[in-house]
Design a protein around this motif. Structure first.
Motif, PDB file in Angstrom:
ATOM      1  N   MET A  93      63.745 -42.584  29.059  1.00 13.96           N
ATOM      2  CA  MET A  93      62.298 -43.126  28.786  1.00 13.96           C
ATOM      3  C   MET A  93      61.455 -41.980  28.690  1.00 13.96           C
ATOM      4  N   LEU A  94      61.715 -40.693  29.532  1.00 13.33           N
ATOM      5  CA  LEU A  94      60.926 -39.446  29.333  1.00 13.33           C
ATOM      6  C   LEU A  94      60.870 -39.173  28.115  1.00 13.33           C
ATOM      7  N   TRP A  95      62.048 -39.181  27.542  1.00 18.40           N
ATOM      8  CA  TRP A  95      62.259 -38.650  25.973  1.00 18.40           C
ATOM      9  C   TRP A  95      61.236 -39.540  25.030  1.00 18.40           C
ATOM     10  N   GLY A  96      61.295 -40.854  25.179  1.00 14.42           N
ATOM     11  CA  GLY A  96      60.645 -41.869  24.573  1.00 14.42           C
ATOM     12  C   GLY A  96      58.911 -41.294  24.837  1.00 14.42           C
ATOM     13  N   ALA A  97      58.779 -40.936  25.922  1.00 13.68           N
ATOM     14  CA  ALA A  97      57.461 -40.570  26.373  1.00 13.68           C
ATOM     15  C   ALA A  97      56.944 -39.606  25.621  1.00 13.68           C
ATOM     16  N   LEU A  98      57.829 -38.309  25.413  1.00 10.17           N
ATOM     17  CA  LEU A  98      57.717 -37.193  24.854  1.00 10.17           C
ATOM     18  C   LEU A  98      57.359 -37.394  23.328  1.00 10.17           C
ATOM     19  N   TRP A  99      58.285 -38.341  22.917  1.00  7.59           N
ATOM     20  CA  TRP A  99      57.922 -38.585  21.482  1.00  7.59           C
ATOM     21  C   TRP A  99      56.775 -39.287  21.240  1.00  7.59           C
ATOM     22  N   ASP A 100      56.312 -40.131  21.974  1.00  7.70           N
ATOM     23  CA  ASP A 100      55.172 -40.701  21.703  1.00  7.70           C
ATOM     24  C   ASP A 100      53.834 -39.671  21.885  1.00  7.70           C
ATOM     25  N   GLN A 101      54.058 -38.637  22.644  1.00  9.46           N
ATOM     26  CA  GLN A 101      52.881 -37.566  22.886  1.00  9.46           C
ATOM     27  C   GLN A 101      52.916 -37.071  21.329  1.00  9.46           C
ATOM     28  N   VAL A 102      54.143 -36.828  20.591  1.00  7.14           N
ATOM     29  CA  VAL A 102      54.355 -36.110  19.381  1.00  7.14           C
ATOM     30  C   VAL A 102      53.479 -37.096  18.248  1.00  7.14           C
ATOM     31  N   ARG A 103      53.760 -38.240  18.541  1.00  6.24           N
ATOM     32  CA  ARG A 103      53.322 -39.231  17.423  1.00  6.24           C
ATOM     33  C   ARG A 103      51.753 -39.600  17.608  1.00  6.24           C
ATOM     34  N   GLY A 104      51.328 -39.256  18.747  1.00  7.53           N
ATOM     35  CA  GLY A 104      50.037 -39.469  19.375  1.00  7.53           C
ATOM     36  C   GLY A 104      49.041 -38.178  19.381  1.00  7.53           C
ATOM     37  N   TYR A 105      49.808 -37.326  18.541  1.00  3.60           N
ATOM     38  CA  TYR A 105      48.882 -35.749  18.292  1.00  3.60           C
ATOM     39  C   TYR A 105      48.758 -35.134  19.499  1.00  3.60           C
ATOM     40  N   ARG A 106      49.547 -35.208  20.608  1.00  5.39           N
ATOM     41  CA  ARG A 106      49.219 -34.395  21.881  1.00  5.39           C
ATOM     42  C   ARG A 106      50.350 -33.398  22.014  1.00  5.39           C
ATOM     43  N   MET A 107      51.317 -33.383  21.155  1.00  3.20           N
ATOM     44  CA  MET A 107      52.326 -32.479  21.441  1.00  3.20           C
ATOM     45  C   MET A 107      52.763 -32.151  19.868  1.00  3.20           C
ATOM     46  N   ARG A 108      52.625 -30.744  19.510  1.00  3.55           N
ATOM     47  CA  ARG A 108      53.100 -30.223  18.225  1.00  3.55           C
ATOM     48  C   ARG A 108      54.450 -30.632  17.902  1.00  3.55           C
ATOM     49  N   PRO A 109      54.873 -30.804  16.724  1.00  3.81           N
ATOM     50  CA  PRO A 109      56.300 -31.212  16.187  1.00  3.81           C
ATOM     51  C   PRO A 109      57.404 -30.061  16.611  1.00  3.81           C
ATOM     52  N   ASP A 110      56.677 -28.863  16.616  1.00  8.32           N
ATOM     53  CA  ASP A 110      57.559 -27.569  16.553  1.00  8.32           C
ATOM     54  C   ASP A 110      58.083 -27.477  18.145  1.00  8.32           C
TER      55      ASP A 110
END
Ligand SMILES: [Zn+2]
Length: 906
Positions: free
Chosen positions: A626-643
């Motif tokens: 679930m944490l990995w899911g949440a991190l991925w959602d941060q990327v798709r939600g523009y809160r974490m850069r893809p790099d």
């Protein structure tokens, strides 16, 4: 039924079908007799207009409602001669009780009606038109009636109610029906709606060497020359979409356990590969478990299953005769844990349907979610109980939540309960909302009322509506009664309202202690908030853009066990008062054990802690997933850069050993690297990506499943000269990931070499085609061909999708990914607009899941602002596009919008 694509994105190498010759273009409704309806047939002049309305194309809800109140006690005696190559000759007697004095309308859009009789009187020619047969009131009796029809129905590889699968290895033909959602009337004249259940007595005349399987058991068998006639026992009341049979020279095997005999059918040429003993045992276990949970014996007289070749879904739950997708159930190479779990979950899903869907059926397809959501939720409960090592709720999370959120946060989402005015639009109701959101909502519901009350309510529901029909209100009523909790608010928020919440954590720490922890919710889709148009009328439809949910907040520490705090989310901001005063945790996760249905945005403290290494200290793999899911959602939600995500994934991957998590992480890594990173950023990180993946492939300390996931990811991501050379050398390696390299993976490599325009790609294609000459090999060759990077090839494939009537739909489906390889973005850009223009045709002429695959492939193959412009322009220029199609475009456009925005910000 189980959807076709539910076990992941990388399906192209694992789906296999037979080449079926002379595949016909999909069905054009057969108008029996073109003549307009003689007005004299309408019994009462005053009723003419309403009768005419009921006779409109398809099965309208108005017609279904009218019949449901005026007709009951339906019986079908259906006799079919299926010895012909392209048609079945049939006769059906329809008996029923009629309680009013109006005309009776049946549905029929088979090839031809040759005789029609009502209570001994010939029904006039002209009674059949527009997919219906109108029986005038003057030929009908008050009370019991008997109609008889002779007819001809099509048998064809696609587009017919009876599907013929030809086996080129031994020349055999296999037939099976697939009548969901409203194709029973393509087979025979009937009242084709789920709430006119009927007892069915089927008789089949087939070639003498064939065996046949139907919903009922065979009661008698007569041989006459070159054919054999099987009479099946009368069924208990079942809906028309659940009527089924299969026929052919099947290999079969049986098992008896606790007095119950199950027979499995598979075509002869694959009998040696099919592990029928295991499949029989798994079905027995599923039946035993469901009987225990539901507190009711299996509700039909027998249970058999068929591994159906070229089956377009994962499975179909016909009472007593379940059909499974042969390709998904026979493994051509050693299966990974997720593949084995997906297969068992499909079995549990279809077996659960015997009670939920078959015994109690939705009244109308607007409640499709009810049976699909339940079957998937029950499958997870059963898996958790039967196989504790499966970590079933992690499997459930990985298999449902990301898929549900991906659609439910878009402007194209729909409520679980989906209004449906005509069964001919029922195809559009299939998708992630029904298959993935529905079971997620049921998980929340069970948590809300408790397992005991949930089970009590379900048992009450099954008892009350056995062999009949019900709606979601009936289900919530039963569970509400059992739990003593009123659930009308829950129904409003989760069944009637489209969209979902985003919940954002806000954490204040002071002097090493939690000063405040707040959870703030808002609708995930902003378009919903402003109610800008009919489609986006979602979350604010009742002016209360919040959801009430029960959940669990987790405070995680590296040096002590976590603190778990039960919380009820209510209103815009929930103050988690019980968290105050606790020592500042390493991170907070406000959806422990995944009871809540919302997209979680982490607070910045937790996000940074996870990035800095707190992740690998998490021993609980369900939480880690679930944490990995949440991190991925941060990327798709523009809160974490893809790099940043890519770097984190590359750092953590070598430590991750979970066979279910690794493939999902790698799929996200692939999307981030190939679509979200701009070329310069990708170039910088590419060697490191390939190094980590290649090490994963070769690491003998890891399990086969983990290493196989690395093989797949390496195939998907290698682009450097060295990486491509490695891919090429893999084809001549003795083994990969500790196993001999088999054809499905070999084809994946060849396909990828073609996509990359690798130096030896054409040679490898020729070699592999020579090596794998099976039916599946021919399909995979076609799929690989779509990956060739030339304009001429793209043109030729795109044309064939529409003009080649011999092209099997499964071949076309498989080729859409390679056709739209991200490397070919410029080559395929010209096809984006034509792909959108063809949506109405596809909706009318292809099976349920094709349109979704089509849209996903074309839109995920583009990353540019100009591509996004093409899609937006299409929507603008087609204001009258049917709402269901507009929603599907909006659902899939969301990922393209995110991709463009992520790349722009990068
Ligand atoms: Zn299902």
């Amino acid at each position: 039924m189980a959807s076709f694509s539910e076990d992941g994105e990388r399906t192209q190498g694992t789906q296999k079908t037979e080449r079926t010759e002379n595949t016909r273009k999909s069905p054009i409704v057969t108008l029996l007799l073109a003549a307009a309806l003689p007005l004299t047939m309408v019994a009462q002049t005053g009723a003419r207009d309403s009768t005419t309305a009921l006779l409109s194309r398809g099965v309208s809800q108005a017609l279904a409602r009218h019949r449901a109140v005026t007709i009951r006690h339906v019986h079908y005696q259906l006799a079919l001669d299926i010895t012909g190559l392209d048609s079945a000759v049939g006769r059906v007697s329809v008996s029923f009780h009629r309680s009013d004095s109006s005309d009776v309308i049946l549905d029929f859009r088979g090839r031809r009606l040759t005789r029609a009789v009502a209570n001994g009187h010939v029904i006039p020619a002209g009674a059949a038109a527009n997919g219906h047969i109108l029986v005038p009131a003057r030929l009908l009796l008050a009370g019991d009636n008997l109609l008889a029809f002779d007819f001809v129905a099509d048998i064809a590889p696609t587009g017919a109610s009876i599907i013929r699968a030809h086996d080129p290895t031994d020349g055999s033909d296999y037939l099976y029906t697939l009548l969901v959602p409203s194709d029973a009337n393509q087979l025979f004249p009937c009242f084709d709606q789920p709430d006119l259940k009927a007892r069915v007595r089927l008789t089949l005349t087939a070639p003498a060497a064939w065996s046949v399987v139907g919903n009922g058991s065979a009661a008698s068998v007569d041989s006459a020359g070159r054919s054999i006639t099987t009479r099946f026992a009368e069924t208990r009341p079942i809906s028309t979409y659940l009527i089924a049979f299969a026929a052919g020279p099947w290999h079969h095997a049986s098992t008896t356990h606790h007095g119950r005999t199950i027979t499995a059918y598979v075509r002869r040429s694959r009998a040696a590969e099919a592990d029928l003993d295991t499949l029989l045992a798994l079905n027995q276990r599923a039946l035993d478990w469901m009987e225990g949970y539901f507190g009711r014996a299996f509700p039909f007289e027998k249970f058999d299953f068929v591994l159906a070749p070229a089956f377009p879904f994962g499975g179909m739950e016909h009472p007593g005769a379940v059909f499974y997708n042969e390709d998904r159930f026979i493994f051509r190479e050693r299966p990974t844990l997720p593949q084995r779990l997906a297969r068992f979950s499909t079995i549990l899903h279809e077996v659960a349907h015997q009670w939920f869907g078959d015994l109690v059926t939705m009244r109308w397809f607007d409640d499709l979610w009810l049976k699909e959501g339940f079957a998937t939720f029950m499958a997870a409960k059963a898996l958790a109980d039967i196989d504790p090592t499966a970590d079933a709720w992690k499997t459930f999370y990985l298999g449902n939540k990301p898929q549900a959120y991906a659609v439910d946060q878009t402007a194209g989402t729909r409520p679980l309960w989906q209004e449906l005015s005509n069964l001919d639009q029922a195809k559009s109701n299939y998708g992630a909302i029904v298959y993935n959101k529905a079971p997620s909502v049921l998980k929340q519901l069970e948590y809300l009322v408790g397992d005991g009350a949930f089970r009590g309510g379900v048992r009450r529901f099954l008892e009350r509506y056995a062999y009949a029909n019900a709606t979601w209100r009936d289900l919530l009523g039963a569970i509400g009664q059992a739990s003593g909790k009123p659930l009308s608010g829950f129904g409003r928020e989760f069944m009637l309202r489209a969209g979902m919440p985003v919940v954002e954590q806000r954490l204040d720490v002071s002097a090493g202690r939690i000063a405040r922890l707040e959870l703030e919710q808002r609708p995930a889709n902003r378009a919903c908030e402003s109610a800008v148009n009919e489609v986006a009328r979602c979350a604010q439809s009742d002016n209360r853009p919040t959801w009430t949910e029960r959940t669990e907040v987790l405070l995680a520490y590296h040096d002590r066990s976590p603190v778990r705090i039960p919380v009820e989310l209510r209103g815009r901001v929930t103050d988690v008062t019980a968290a105050r005063g606790w020592r500042a945790p390493d991170f907070v996760f406000a959806n422990a054990r995944d009871y809540g249905y919302y997209l979680l945005l982490l607070d910045s403290t937790s996000l940074h802690a996870l990035e800095r290494g707190a992740l690998h200290g998490v021993g609980d793999s369900f939480l880690r997933a679930m944490l990995w899911g949440a991190l991925w959602d941060q990327v798709r939600g523009y809160r974490m850069r893809p790099d940043r995500f890519v770097e984190l994934a590359l750092r953590e991957l070598p430590r991750e050993t979970d066979e279910q998590i690794v493939p999902v992480m790698l799929t996200r890594l692939e999307r981030a690297v190939a679509a979200y990173l701009i070329p310069g950023a990708r170039k910088r990180i590419q060697p490191e990506v390939e190094r980590v993946l290649w090490e994963g492939v070769g690491d003998t300390a890891r399990s086969y499943g983990v290493r196989k996931a690395y093989v797949d990811a390496f195939i998907g991501l290698a682009t450097t000269a060295e990486g491509i050379a490695r891919l090429d050398r893999l084809l001549s390696a003795d083994s990969v990931a500790g196993e001999p390299l088999r054809d499905p993976t070999r084809w994946d490599i060849v396909t990828r070499l073609l996509e990359l325009n690798a130096p030896e790609a054409s040679v490898r294609l020729a070699q592999q085609s020579e090596r794998d000459t099976t039916a599946d090999g021919r399909r995979l060759r076609f799929i690989a061909g779509a990956g060739q990077a030339t304009a001429a090839i793209k043109r030729s494939y795109f044309t064939r999708y529409f003009s080649d009537s011999s092209l099997n739909e499964d071949w076309a489906t498989g080729s859409l990914g390679p056709f739209n390889a991200l490397e070919h973005e410029t080559l395929t850009f010209p096809y984006l607009a034509p792909a959108l223009d063809s949506l109405p045709f596809i909706q009318a002429n292809r099976r349920i899941f094709f349109l979704e695959t089509w849209l996903a492939a074309f839109l995920r193959g583009q990353t540019s602002d100009s591509a996004l412009g093409v899609v937006r322009r299409y929507l603008d220029e087609h204001p009258h596009l049917p709402q269901d199609l507009r929603r599907k475009v909006l659902q899939h456009m969301d990922e393209l919008e995110r991709t463009v925005r992520i790349r722009t910000a990068d």
